[in-house]
Design a protein around this motif. Structure first.
Motif, PDB file in Angstrom:
ATOM      1  N   GLU A 102     -44.651 -58.349  -3.464  1.00  0.00           N
ATOM      2  CA  GLU A 102     -44.611 -58.223  -4.929  1.00  0.00           C
ATOM      3  C   GLU A 102     -43.492 -59.743  -5.341  1.00  0.00           C
ATOM      4  N   PHE A 103     -42.765 -59.676  -4.800  1.00  0.00           N
ATOM      5  CA  PHE A 103     -41.708 -60.998  -5.047  1.00  0.00           C
ATOM      6  C   PHE A 103     -42.635 -62.296  -4.965  1.00  0.00           C
TER       7      PHE A 103
ATOM      8  N   HIS B 239     -35.172 -69.492  -0.709  1.00  0.00           N
ATOM      9  CA  HIS B 239     -36.631 -69.575  -0.130  1.00  0.00           C
ATOM     10  C   HIS B 239     -37.042 -70.702  -0.239  1.00  0.00           C
TER      11      HIS B 239
ATOM     12  N   LEU C 131     -34.583 -57.466  -3.084  1.00  0.00           N
ATOM     13  CA  LEU C 131     -35.700 -57.277  -2.117  1.00  0.00           C
ATOM     14  C   LEU C 131     -34.852 -56.251  -1.233  1.00  0.00           C
TER      15      LEU C 131
ATOM     16  N   ASN D 200     -31.895 -60.639  -1.190  1.00  0.00           N
ATOM     17  CA  ASN D 200     -32.700 -60.138  -0.070  1.00  0.00           C
ATOM     18  C   ASN D 200     -31.646 -59.446   0.789  1.00  0.00           C
TER      19      ASN D 200
ATOM     20  N   TYR E 222     -26.934 -62.909  -7.309  1.00  0.00           N
ATOM     21  CA  TYR E 222     -28.260 -62.354  -8.194  1.00  0.00           C
ATOM     22  C   TYR E 222     -28.225 -63.440  -9.399  1.00  0.00           C
TER      23      TYR E 222
ATOM     24  N   ILE F 229     -38.401 -63.445 -11.947  1.00  0.00           N
ATOM     25  CA  ILE F 229     -38.451 -62.594 -10.890  1.00  0.00           C
ATOM     26  C   ILE F 229     -36.597 -61.663 -11.103  1.00  0.00           C
TER      27      ILE F 229
ATOM     28  N   TYR G 102     -32.486 -63.446  -7.221  1.00  0.00           N
ATOM     29  CA  TYR G 102     -33.035 -62.462  -6.815  1.00  0.00           C
ATOM     30  C   TYR G 102     -31.961 -62.148  -5.272  1.00  0.00           C
TER      31      TYR G 102
ATOM     32  N   LYS H 247     -44.983 -62.835  -7.722  1.00  0.00           N
ATOM     33  CA  LYS H 247     -44.249 -63.406  -8.968  1.00  0.00           C
ATOM     34  C   LYS H 247     -43.956 -64.857  -8.754  1.00  0.00           C
ATOM     35  N   LEU H 248     -43.603 -65.285  -7.446  1.00  0.00           N
ATOM     36  CA  LEU H 248     -43.264 -66.767  -7.378  1.00  0.00           C
ATOM     37  C   LEU H 248     -44.702 -67.316  -7.553  1.00  0.00           C
TER      38      LEU H 248
ATOM     39  N   MET I 183     -35.228 -60.410  -8.666  1.00  0.00           N
ATOM     40  CA  MET I 183     -35.737 -59.083  -7.961  1.00  0.00           C
ATOM     41  C   MET I 183     -34.920 -58.776  -6.906  1.00  0.00           C
TER      42      MET I 183
ATOM     43  N   PHE J 244     -41.349 -57.414  -0.856  1.00  0.00           N
ATOM     44  CA  PHE J 244     -41.388 -58.866  -0.671  1.00  0.00           C
ATOM     45  C   PHE J 244     -42.931 -59.498  -1.041  1.00  0.00           C
TER      46      PHE J 244
END
Length: 263
Positions: free
Chosen positions: A252-253, A149, A3, A198, A191, A263, A196, A256-257, A1, A250
């Motif tokens: 939505e991210f 993350h 962000l 950011n 990616y 993602i 993802y 999903k996590l 995803m 964020f």
């Protein structure tokens, strides 16, 4: 995803370069840039997260309404952009919720400066994205921090994206100064590795900053601003969509996590 996020704030950056700028101009310049961003996001039908100071939000109620009613996420960028006290963490959250009618779950410290994670948790935030895990002389020295993350003090930390191995930052300055093809290469590499991105920008980048006497910015700050920035961002988003990258907020991210979805 992807962000995609924007730090919308009073445009006080000229003070860092010894220039004066009125409060009215600080607001009007950031306002114009925010409108350009929202128009671009509408055009591409994608959602983003806006990290907003209370000072800016109080002066642009129509834009706060536009952000929330069109499905974007509003998060906290503090009460003021150039003045921080620990109590501002909770105060900014409460005030932004009053102004927007939307739950504020995320925080980003102005200028990506360090912030006490215990205070972040105490203020009730779900996530913090105030870390640029790279080395930038005079600003960041974060090679010891995870690129991706992680949890700390019961708060999800979502560092800004940097490339694998060499940790080249993909933040706003590199977007302005790298050849666009090289930036896209680094973004695709990151990616693919992390699943993802950011990446963050500011509204004033979407206005004409090529006025040295007025703002005092060096060439690497004012390069590719204004209409050039709008065109570059349009190109980046179009390229990402052509590769079927998914865009999201964020919140939505994190959803999903939590659900262990792709993602």
């Amino acid at each position: 995803m992807v962000l995609l996020s924007f730090d919308i704030e009073e445009f006080d950056m000229p003070f860092e370069y010894g220039k004066e700028i009125s409060f009215a101009d600080q607001i009007s310049i950031s306002r114009a840039g925010t409108i350009a961003i929202l128009d671009l996001l509408d055009q591409h039908e994608i959602k983003a997260t806006f990290f907003c100071t209370v000072t800016f939000a109080e002066n642009v109620p129509d834009l706060i309404e536009r952000i929330t009613t069109t499905g974007h996420e509003l998060a906290s960028h503090g009460y003021y952009h150039s003045n921080f006290k620990p109590e501002h963490l909770l105060q900014s959250k409460v005030r932004l919720e009053e102004l927007s009618g939307q739950a504020i779950t995320g925080y980003r410290m102005a200028r990506m400066m360090p912030v006490d994670e215990k205070e972040i948790e105490k203020a009730g935030y779900t996530y913090n994205t105030s870390i640029n895990p790279t080395y930038l002389p005079g600003r960041y020295n974060n090679f010891n921090i995870s690129r991706t993350h992680f949890k700390k003090q019961n708060v999800l930390q979502i560092p800004a994206s940097v490339s694998p191995v060499i940790r080249f930052p993909l933040f706003w300055l590199s977007f302005h100064n790298l050849p666009l093809a090289l930036y896209k290469f680094l973004a695709a590499w990151t990616y693919k590795k992390d699943q993802y991105l950011n990446i963050y920008f500011h509204p004033w980048e979407f206005t004409d900053l090529d006025q040295v006497e007025r703002f005092g910015f060096p060439g690497y700050v004012r390069k590719n601003t204004g209409l050039k920035m709008i065109k570059r961002m349009d190109s980046l988003i179009s390229w990402m969509k052509s590769r079927n990258y998914q865009f999201g907020t964020f919140q939505e991210f994190i959803g999903k996590l939590s659900g262990s979805n792709p993602i």
